[in-house]
Design an enzyme around this catalytic site. Structure first.
Site, PDB file in Angstrom:
ATOM      1  N   ARG A 164       0.822  -1.218   0.000  1.00 51.87           N
ATOM      2  CA  ARG A 164       0.000   0.000   0.000  1.00 51.87           C
ATOM      3  C   ARG A 164       0.855   1.266   0.000  1.00 51.87           C
ATOM      4  NH1 ARG A 164      -2.857  -3.600  -0.952  1.00 51.87           N
ATOM      5  NH2 ARG A 164      -4.919  -4.097  -0.132  1.00 51.87           N
ATOM      6  N   SER A 233     -11.960  -0.995   1.373  1.00 54.97           N
ATOM      7  CA  SER A 233     -11.304  -1.263   2.660  1.00 54.97           C
ATOM      8  C   SER A 233     -10.847   0.054   3.273  1.00 54.97           C
ATOM      9  CB  SER A 233     -10.104  -2.188   2.458  1.00 54.97           C
ATOM     10  OG  SER A 233     -10.511  -3.419   1.911  1.00 54.97           O
ATOM     11  N   GLU A 329      -6.731   3.899   5.156  1.00 54.45           N
ATOM     12  CA  GLU A 329      -6.201   3.901   3.793  1.00 54.45           C
ATOM     13  C   GLU A 329      -6.484   5.203   3.051  1.00 54.45           C
ATOM     14  OE1 GLU A 329      -6.495   0.818   0.970  1.00 54.45           O
ATOM     15  OE2 GLU A 329      -6.350  -0.786   2.431  1.00 54.45           O
TER      16      GLU A 329
END
Length: 344
Positions: A164, A233, A329
């Site tokens: 990520r 997410s 995120e």
């Protein structure tokens, strides 16, 4: 290039947050970037880069120039016996490109089907799912470098891809991505490391079936943003040291986990959230989805303050129960169009 004023961005962010940009411009070709930046400098405005809006948290008022990437195109650059190299405009819808690649018998991206957003955003957080990260198939990323004031091409190696993460997160205000060059396979090499995916694919081990099963699994677990506004997410899966994981595993031996190359352990954030009782729970108009605890949903006309209140409460409960700090995120923006740090 046409700059608009006081533009509502509700339909351009998948959390459906009411956000009005003081200035907005659509970028249809790379040269528009130079014109837009010149306008922002002349008007003393910060610049906010908006892609598909599927990974952003926007305030109600943004005093900045919002650049909305809409560069299209899929061009084959090179081909050999085993691979094909294609350059894709930053404004292409990611899922549409994945479907197109499968139709063309270009392989590698099938595990990443149905991830929301645009192609230009895919390298930024090195999107990944079911054992595949996009960085594995990126050859280079074409950018406008705001520091050097020129267009450039950054090789995959220089993108510093990690879980990520990429150079574009380290320098969020330096690069504007205009296209991404992928090196895809001409022979399918299916990644079936995740149990539920391997079981779903079964004996029909084709790229087409793999893609279909990924879509089916994601649809069964994740809500459609048009029905339940969300950013997918919401938290990253935490990566713990072996010692940190060992302490938790003693008390919770069934915790889902994945060993990493450096002996660290990635644990499932959704499971941690579920164990704190947040799956299907709401705080006012914001809650964690009843089918997948990792997905935060705007059930009504939530504001950014409502979103923050809910996710920070979830962070606090997980920290208290497991001594693990969850990291969101999506990218959080200030009213001046600047990226802000999340505070737990």
């Amino acid at each position: 290039m046409h700059v608009q004023e006081q533009v509502q961005l509700r339909n351009l962010n998948t959390l459906n947050l009411n956000a009005i940009a003081s200035h907005y411009v659509q970028i249809n070709q790379p040269s528009d970037v130079i014109d837009a930046l010149a306008f922002a400098e002349q008007q003393h405005l910060n610049v906010l880069i908006l892609s598909g809006g599927s990974n952003v948290l926007l305030p109600q008022h943004i005093q900045a120039l919002v650049l909305h990437l809409n560069i299209q195109g899929i061009d084959v650059l090179a081909e050999d016996e085993d691979t094909i190299t294609v350059k894709v405009g930053a404004g292409q819808v990611w899922h549409d490109f994945v479907l197109y690649s499968t139709q063309q018998q270009w392989f590698g991206l099938q595990n990443l089907a149905l991830i929301p957003g645009l192609v230009g955003a895919s390298p930024v957080q090195n999107i990944g799912a079911y054992g595949v990260e996009v960085g594995e198939f990126i050859e280079s990323v074409q950018v406008y470098d705001r520091e050097l004031k020129q267009f450039d091409s950054i090789s995959a190696q220089d993108c510093h891809f990690a879980y990520r993460h990429s150079i574009f997160k380290d320098h969020p205000n330096r690069y504007i991505i205009v296209s991404v060059t992928f090196k895809l396979l001409k022979k399918a090499n299916l990644k079936l490391s995740y149990g539920d995916l391997k079981q779903a694919v079964g004996d029909d081990q084709t790229a087409e079936n793999l893609q279909n099963q990924v879509i089916h699994i994601r649809q069964s677990k994740l809500p459609d943003p048009k029905e339940y506004p969300n950013v997918g997410s919401f938290f990253k899966n935490p990566i713990l040291t072996a010692a940190e994981f060992g302490k938790i595993a003693q008390q919770f031996p069934n915790i889902p986990h994945y060993l990493q190359a450096n002996s660290n352990v990635k644990v499932a954030a959704g499971w941690l959230i579920d164990q704190t009782g947040w799956k299907g729970k709401q705080l006012g108009s914001v809650g964690m989805f009843h089918k997948q605890a990792l997905v935060l949903v705007n059930y009504a006309d939530a504001t950014l303050a409502d979103i923050k209140n809910t996710y920070q409460t979830v962070q606090s409960d997980v920290k208290q129960k497991f001594n693990v700090q969850l990291e969101p995120e999506p990218v959080l923006y200030s009213e001046q169009g600047l990226i802000q740090a999340h505070h737990a």
